[in-house]
Design a protein around this motif. Structure first.
Motif, PDB file in Angstrom:
ATOM      1  N   PRO A 317       4.190  -7.779  -9.593  1.00 51.80           N
ATOM      2  CA  PRO A 317       4.599  -6.377  -9.741  1.00 51.80           C
ATOM      3  C   PRO A 317       6.054  -6.227 -10.185  1.00 51.80           C
ATOM      4  O   PRO A 317       6.351  -5.417 -11.064  1.00 51.80           O
ATOM      5  N   LEU A 318       6.973  -6.998  -9.605  1.00 59.47           N
ATOM      6  CA  LEU A 318       8.376  -6.809  -9.976  1.00 59.47           C
ATOM      7  C   LEU A 318       8.632  -7.280 -11.406  1.00 59.47           C
ATOM      8  O   LEU A 318       9.414  -6.662 -12.134  1.00 59.47           O
ATOM      9  N   ALA A 319       7.970  -8.346 -11.822  1.00 57.30           N
ATOM     10  CA  ALA A 319       8.128  -8.771 -13.217  1.00 57.30           C
ATOM     11  C   ALA A 319       7.685  -7.648 -14.154  1.00 57.30           C
ATOM     12  O   ALA A 319       8.244  -7.473 -15.230  1.00 57.30           O
ATOM     13  N   ASN A 320       6.683  -6.885 -13.731  1.00 52.19           N
ATOM     14  CA  ASN A 320       6.171  -5.812 -14.578  1.00 52.19           C
ATOM     15  C   ASN A 320       6.860  -4.474 -14.316  1.00 52.19           C
ATOM     16  O   ASN A 320       6.418  -3.433 -14.813  1.00 52.19           O
ATOM     17  N   GLY A 321       7.916  -4.475 -13.530  1.00 55.27           N
ATOM     18  CA  GLY A 321       8.659  -3.236 -13.272  1.00 55.27           C
ATOM     19  C   GLY A 321       7.874  -2.221 -12.461  1.00 55.27           C
ATOM     20  O   GLY A 321       8.117  -1.018 -12.535  1.00 55.27           O
ATOM     21  N   ALA A 322       6.941  -2.705 -11.674  1.00 48.04           N
ATOM     22  CA  ALA A 322       6.066  -1.806 -10.915  1.00 48.04           C
ATOM     23  C   ALA A 322       6.730  -1.317  -9.639  1.00 48.04           C
ATOM     24  O   ALA A 322       7.746  -1.851  -9.205  1.00 48.04           O
ATOM     25  N   THR A 323       6.119  -0.307  -9.037  1.00 51.77           N
ATOM     26  CA  THR A 323       6.491   0.099  -7.692  1.00 51.77           C
ATOM     27  C   THR A 323       5.460  -0.514  -6.760  1.00 51.77           C
ATOM     28  O   THR A 323       4.271  -0.204  -6.838  1.00 51.77           O
ATOM     29  N   THR A 324       5.917  -1.435  -5.912  1.00 46.77           N
ATOM     30  CA  THR A 324       4.989  -2.173  -5.063  1.00 46.77           C
ATOM     31  C   THR A 324       5.159  -1.728  -3.622  1.00 46.77           C
ATOM     32  O   THR A 324       6.284  -1.569  -3.142  1.00 46.77           O
ATOM     33  N   LEU A 325       4.052  -1.465  -2.968  1.00 48.93           N
ATOM     34  CA  LEU A 325       4.100  -1.000  -1.591  1.00 48.93           C
ATOM     35  C   LEU A 325       3.945  -2.187  -0.651  1.00 48.93           C
ATOM     36  O   LEU A 325       3.087  -3.038  -0.854  1.00 48.93           O
ATOM     37  N   MET A 326       4.807  -2.220   0.343  1.00 56.74           N
ATOM     38  CA  MET A 326       4.770  -3.298   1.314  1.00 56.74           C
ATOM     39  C   MET A 326       4.460  -2.682   2.669  1.00 56.74           C
ATOM     40  O   MET A 326       5.182  -1.792   3.117  1.00 56.74           O
ATOM     41  N   PHE A 327       3.386  -3.143   3.290  1.00 56.62           N
ATOM     42  CA  PHE A 327       2.921  -2.529   4.540  1.00 56.62           C
ATOM     43  C   PHE A 327       3.102  -3.486   5.703  1.00 56.62           C
ATOM     44  O   PHE A 327       2.592  -4.597   5.677  1.00 56.62           O
ATOM     45  N   GLU A 328       3.829  -3.011   6.713  1.00 53.83           N
ATOM     46  CA  GLU A 328       4.115  -3.860   7.863  1.00 53.83           C
ATOM     47  C   GLU A 328       2.946  -3.931   8.840  1.00 53.83           C
ATOM     48  O   GLU A 328       2.829  -4.873   9.617  1.00 53.83           O
ATOM     49  N   GLY A 329       2.064  -2.933   8.788  1.00 52.78           N
ATOM     50  CA  GLY A 329       1.086  -2.774   9.869  1.00 52.78           C
ATOM     51  C   GLY A 329      -0.273  -3.396   9.613  1.00 52.78           C
ATOM     52  O   GLY A 329      -0.431  -4.330   8.832  1.00 52.78           O
ATOM     53  N   ILE A 330      -1.247  -2.845  10.305  1.00 56.14           N
ATOM     54  CA  ILE A 330      -2.622  -3.342  10.237  1.00 56.14           C
ATOM     55  C   ILE A 330      -3.564  -2.158   9.959  1.00 56.14           C
ATOM     56  O   ILE A 330      -3.187  -1.006  10.160  1.00 56.14           O
ATOM     57  N   PRO A 331      -4.792  -2.439   9.511  1.00 56.70           N
ATOM     58  CA  PRO A 331      -5.674  -1.354   9.056  1.00 56.70           C
ATOM     59  C   PRO A 331      -6.082  -0.369  10.147  1.00 56.70           C
ATOM     60  O   PRO A 331      -6.448   0.762   9.846  1.00 56.70           O
ATOM     61  N   ASN A 332      -6.033  -0.791  11.407  1.00 56.56           N
ATOM     62  CA  ASN A 332      -6.576   0.093  12.451  1.00 56.56           C
ATOM     63  C   ASN A 332      -5.522   0.583  13.445  1.00 56.56           C
ATOM     64  O   ASN A 332      -5.822   0.851  14.601  1.00 56.56           O
ATOM     65  N   TYR A 333      -4.294   0.688  12.991  1.00 52.97           N
ATOM     66  CA  TYR A 333      -3.252   1.216  13.868  1.00 52.97           C
ATOM     67  C   TYR A 333      -2.458   2.296  13.147  1.00 52.97           C
ATOM     68  O   TYR A 333      -2.035   2.062  12.033  1.00 52.97           O
ATOM     69  N   PRO A 334      -2.191   3.456  13.697  1.00 53.91           N
ATOM     70  CA  PRO A 334      -2.679   3.906  15.002  1.00 53.91           C
ATOM     71  C   PRO A 334      -4.190   4.152  15.034  1.00 53.91           C
ATOM     72  O   PRO A 334      -4.772   4.196  16.111  1.00 53.91           O
ATOM     73  N   ASP A 335      -4.820   4.371  13.870  1.00 53.23           N
ATOM     74  CA  ASP A 335      -6.266   4.521  13.917  1.00 53.23           C
ATOM     75  C   ASP A 335      -6.873   3.972  12.623  1.00 53.23           C
ATOM     76  O   ASP A 335      -6.157   3.528  11.730  1.00 53.23           O
ATOM     77  N   THR A 336      -8.174   4.025  12.521  1.00 54.80           N
ATOM     78  CA  THR A 336      -8.867   3.346  11.427  1.00 54.80           C
ATOM     79  C   THR A 336      -8.809   4.116  10.105  1.00 54.80           C
ATOM     80  O   THR A 336      -9.457   3.752   9.136  1.00 54.80           O
ATOM     81  N   SER A 337      -8.044   5.184  10.078  1.00 55.40           N
ATOM     82  CA  SER A 337      -7.858   5.928   8.841  1.00 55.40           C
ATOM     83  C   SER A 337      -6.551   5.511   8.142  1.00 55.40           C
ATOM     84  O   SER A 337      -6.209   6.029   7.079  1.00 55.40           O
ATOM     85  N   ARG A 338      -5.830   4.583   8.745  1.00 53.21           N
ATOM     86  CA  ARG A 338      -4.462   4.297   8.306  1.00 53.21           C
ATOM     87  C   ARG A 338      -4.348   3.966   6.816  1.00 53.21           C
ATOM     88  O   ARG A 338      -3.502   4.515   6.108  1.00 53.21           O
ATOM     89  N   PHE A 339      -5.177   3.030   6.330  1.00 56.00           N
ATOM     90  CA  PHE A 339      -5.088   2.652   4.909  1.00 56.00           C
ATOM     91  C   PHE A 339      -5.155   3.893   4.021  1.00 56.00           C
ATOM     92  O   PHE A 339      -4.368   4.069   3.089  1.00 56.00           O
ATOM     93  N   TRP A 340      -6.131   4.736   4.314  1.00 52.71           N
ATOM     94  CA  TRP A 340      -6.394   5.876   3.424  1.00 52.71           C
ATOM     95  C   TRP A 340      -5.287   6.920   3.546  1.00 52.71           C
ATOM     96  O   TRP A 340      -4.947   7.595   2.573  1.00 52.71           O
ATOM     97  N   GLN A 341      -4.708   7.008   4.755  1.00 53.00           N
ATOM     98  CA  GLN A 341      -3.574   7.929   4.927  1.00 53.00           C
ATOM     99  C   GLN A 341      -2.358   7.438   4.147  1.00 53.00           C
ATOM    100  O   GLN A 341      -1.646   8.229   3.533  1.00 53.00           O
ATOM    101  N   VAL A 342      -2.153   6.134   4.166  1.00 47.60           N
ATOM    102  CA  VAL A 342      -1.009   5.580   3.427  1.00 47.60           C
ATOM    103  C   VAL A 342      -1.220   5.808   1.922  1.00 47.60           C
ATOM    104  O   VAL A 342      -0.280   6.130   1.186  1.00 47.60           O
ATOM    105  N   ILE A 343      -2.451   5.683   1.475  1.00 56.01           N
ATOM    106  CA  ILE A 343      -2.742   5.924   0.054  1.00 56.01           C
ATOM    107  C   ILE A 343      -2.382   7.357  -0.325  1.00 56.01           C
ATOM    108  O   ILE A 343      -1.734   7.608  -1.339  1.00 56.01           O
ATOM    109  N   ASP A 344      -2.760   8.302   0.521  1.00 55.76           N
ATOM    110  CA  ASP A 344      -2.432   9.707   0.231  1.00 55.76           C
ATOM    111  C   ASP A 344      -0.926   9.968   0.332  1.00 55.76           C
ATOM    112  O   ASP A 344      -0.342  10.655  -0.499  1.00 55.76           O
ATOM    113  N   LYS A 345      -0.328   9.399   1.356  1.00 56.52           N
ATOM    114  CA  LYS A 345       1.099   9.638   1.603  1.00 56.52           C
ATOM    115  C   LYS A 345       1.940   9.182   0.412  1.00 56.52           C
ATOM    116  O   LYS A 345       2.864   9.879  -0.008  1.00 56.52           O
TER     117      LYS A 345
END
Ligand code: WTA
Length: 643
Positions: A317-345
């Motif tokens: 991604p950085l070679a291509n000048g992209a914006t890369t998201l780095m996620f510290e957490g896990i898919p089910n914290y605080p709840d199992t909607s987290r991935f999809w919430q991060v996508i919207d956010k």
């Protein structure tokens, strides 16, 4: 497999894709017919100090020598950082999303450049020179990317150890690569819990006298012990350092990083990647496979401790000048909607994750997904293990609303980047198939004797010729490199995977054909877990095999023989699970331990794993021939006491 499962490329996707079907066919031909010309045409992907005149110089025969762009000179960080500054310096390079949903950060290319330069100077001041090894043991914080790039800036070779590994595992890797500096953090955060990284590092370093300095990032602010003269705080050191750091001129084939990975035997191997070929492959595959366009937000959920994080969170991604998201957490914290919430956010356009995550979220039903919009999504990716068609279809229908092509990407630590995957605008998908090779990759199937198999068939997956991102050697043990990858089928790179090829030429990876397990996409050698078990004073012998597991893909099934005077108890079973976690790390926890008074062995003393795998999988009707066993009664005993 019939064509019923084909999901055609939508015309609107093909129309605006970087590569459409005709272009894909033309590129595939060109890359094989004239690799010199093809790769010369790709040189503009990197910023060179001196452009190479020779592209490919490789041989899979004899001593095996792989050199790409060999007379080129460059510093990889110039491609990933400096050259973006003039036009895109204020573009976000990294979006960091914390474990806690209320913590996030945006780091622009200019800011990242400055942070890399400062840490590069700190490392230089500590005496780190070109070619020296630096170990990185960090959680998923921006500092992980900064540390990698700072090493590359000054020509040091980084070796990242996954933050979930135990002190012992860390120590073995630090020692093997001869690192003189370790970069870690006070603690990591995962799912609301804290991981004591500095504490682990201190334990590990008791057996690593070669490490002279430890740089400690403040991630949580937790209290840690600092050893006078050895340990320094990242922020204090960087604040004092200059923000200008000349990039070290590197030869194309100078080492970039070592990453330890498990094989079927012995200790994990230090897979060595070099500078130009690796970055070329990272940039080329990241752009083609994800159909990446400047300005898009791209998210790969891997950890930087694994190769996927190296190539598809940081370098590609950085070679291509992209914006890369780095996620510290896990898919089910605080709840199992987290991935999809991060996508919207963060309005994520491209999302790349592992089948194990998809399967575990699928179990929660559509609710947690459907309450989010996901309208920004354009391409979905999968990596790490075979994705079962059911999970594929759920990903496609529920997560991607049937709008987003899925790229099921097959590759390995050794390959540096993706080798087999559909291109979103060019290749029709089939749920469960990694489909076709990228232009420049020549997969083939061979039988047990190494004969090439034609047409629709099944066999061992090999690659016939080199590609720029290929590993160059096993660090410190070139002979092991040749033995492991080029001796089973001489003149061909053996992947260790089995695969089926259908009538359309599509590849369906069936999984490892060696003693390597793939647990939740984490690669582990059965031998490593066995040696951890037999290191326990009460264990006489152990045999570990994989068993089918709904979520993890494979689970770990251990057969344990205790020393004569020991009784098998529930308490001891728990103790052994905890022991393996401590010895290797939580990812190696056995899912099942079966007490085995004896193990099925041939008369020459070789454990018959085929039988153990069948028992673990509860396929006891098809145990096969047991007549060559020294003591066939052992098998009945094991079948009767299956856990
Ligand atoms: C498996 C991870 C099926 C395979 C990038 C390979 C896959 C091993 C896929 C490498 C896929 C990876 N379909 N199997 N799309 N991707 N694998 O080195 O068995 O951690 O050999 O690299 O993962 O694991 P590694």
């Amino acid at each position: 497999m019939s064509d019923d499962s084909l999901i055609a490329v939508k015309p609107e996707i093909a129309a605006r894709a970087l590569v459409n079907a005709e272009q894909y066919a033309a590129m595939s031909r060109a890359a094989v017919e004239d690799p010199e010309a093809f790769w010369r045409g790709q040189l503009g992907r990197l910023a060179w100090m001196r452009e190479p005149t020779r592209m490919k110089n490789t041989s899979f025969e004899g001593d095996v020598s792989i050199r790409w762009f060999e007379d080129g000179m460059l510093n990889l960080t110039v491609s990933c950082l400096d050259r973006h500054l003039a036009r895109d310096g204020d573009r976000t390079a990294i979006i960091w999303e914390g474990d806690d949903p209320n913590s996030q950060a945006h780091v622009t290319y200019r800011q990242l450049h400055e942070r890399v330069c400062r840490l590069g100077n700190v490392l230089r001041d500590l005496g780190v020179k070109k070619g020296d090894r630096v170990c990185i043991y960090l959680p998923m914080i921006v500092e992980a990317a900064v540390a990698m790039l700072a090493c590359a800036r000054i020509g040091a070779v980084h070796s990242i150890v996954f933050g979930g590994f135990s002190p012992d595992s860390l120590a073995t890797r630090v020692e093997d690569c001869g690192a003189t500096v370790l970069i870690t953090a006070d603690e990591g955060r995962r799912g609301g819990r804290r991981v004591p990284l500095k504490k682990n590092a201190d334990v590990a370093l008791e057996s690593c006298p070669g490490v002279r300095h430890v740089i400690v990032a403040r991630a949580t602010g937790g209290t840690v012990a600092m050893q006078e003269g050895r340990d320094l705080w990242w922020d204090e050191a960087c604040d004092k350092a200059s923000a200008e750091c000349q990039p070290e001129p590197m030869g194309a084939e100078d080492p970039l990083f070592i990453l330890y990975t498990s094989g079927s035997t012995g200790k994990p191997k230090g897979v060595l990647h070099t500078t130009a070929g690796y970055l070329m492959w990272a940039s080329y595959t990241h752009e083609l496979v994800f159909d990446y366009r400047p300005g898009e937000i791209y998210w790969c959920t891997a950890d930087v401790g694994w190769v996927t994080g190296h190539t598809y969170i940081v370098y590609g991604p950085l070679a291509n000048g992209a914006t890369t998201l780095m996620f510290e957490g896990i898919p089910n914290y605080p709840d199992t909607s987290r991935f999809w919430q991060v996508i919207d956010k963060h309005k994520v356009n491209i999302f790349y994750t592992a089948p194990t995550a998809i399967r575990s979220l699928m179990r929660e039903g559509e609710g947690p997904v459907k309450k989010t919009s996901r309208a920004s999504l354009r391409v979905l990716g999968s990596v790490g293990e075979p994705i079962n068609p059911e999970a594929w279809l759920w990903y496609y229908r529920v997560v991607g609303d049937e709008r987003c092509p899925i790229v099921d990407t097959w590759w390995q630590t050794e390959t540096g980047g993706i080798l087999i995957s559909p291109l979103p605008g060019a290749v029709a998908q089939k749920p469960g198939s990694a489909t076709l090779p990228l232009p420049g990759v020549q997969p083939a199937l061979v039988d047990g004797e190494g004969n090439l198999l034609e047409g629709a068939t099944e066999g061992n997956l090999v690659i016939l010729d080199s590609w720029p991102g290929q590993m160059r050697t096993v660090f410190g043990d070139h002979e092991r490199f040749v033995q492991t990858y080029f001796s089973t089928f001489p003149g061909k790179y053996f992947t260790g995977d089995g695969a089926r090829r259908d009538a359309d030429g599509y590849y369906w990876i069936t999984g490892r054909v060696d003693d390597v397990l793939n647990v939740s996409g984490h690669r582990m050698g059965t031998a490593e877990i066995e040696s951890a078990l037999v290191a326990h004073p009460k264990v006489a012998e152990a045999a570990v095999v994989g068993m089918p597991h709904d979520i993890k893909g494979q689970g770990i099934y251990a057969y344990v023989t205790l020393i004569a005077e020991e009784e098998p108890t529930e308490a001891l079973r728990k103790e052994l699970v905890a022991w393996v976690r401590k010895e290797i790390g939580p990812i190696a926890s056995p899912d099942a331990i079966q007490w085995a008074p004896g193990l099925p062995k041939t008369r020459s003393g070789k454990i018959m794993r085929r039988i153990l795998r069948k028992i673990a999988a509860n396929e006891i009707d098809s145990l096969g021939d047991t007549s060559t066993l020294a003591d066939p009664a052992v098998v009945e005993e094991l079948v009767a006491n299956r856990v």
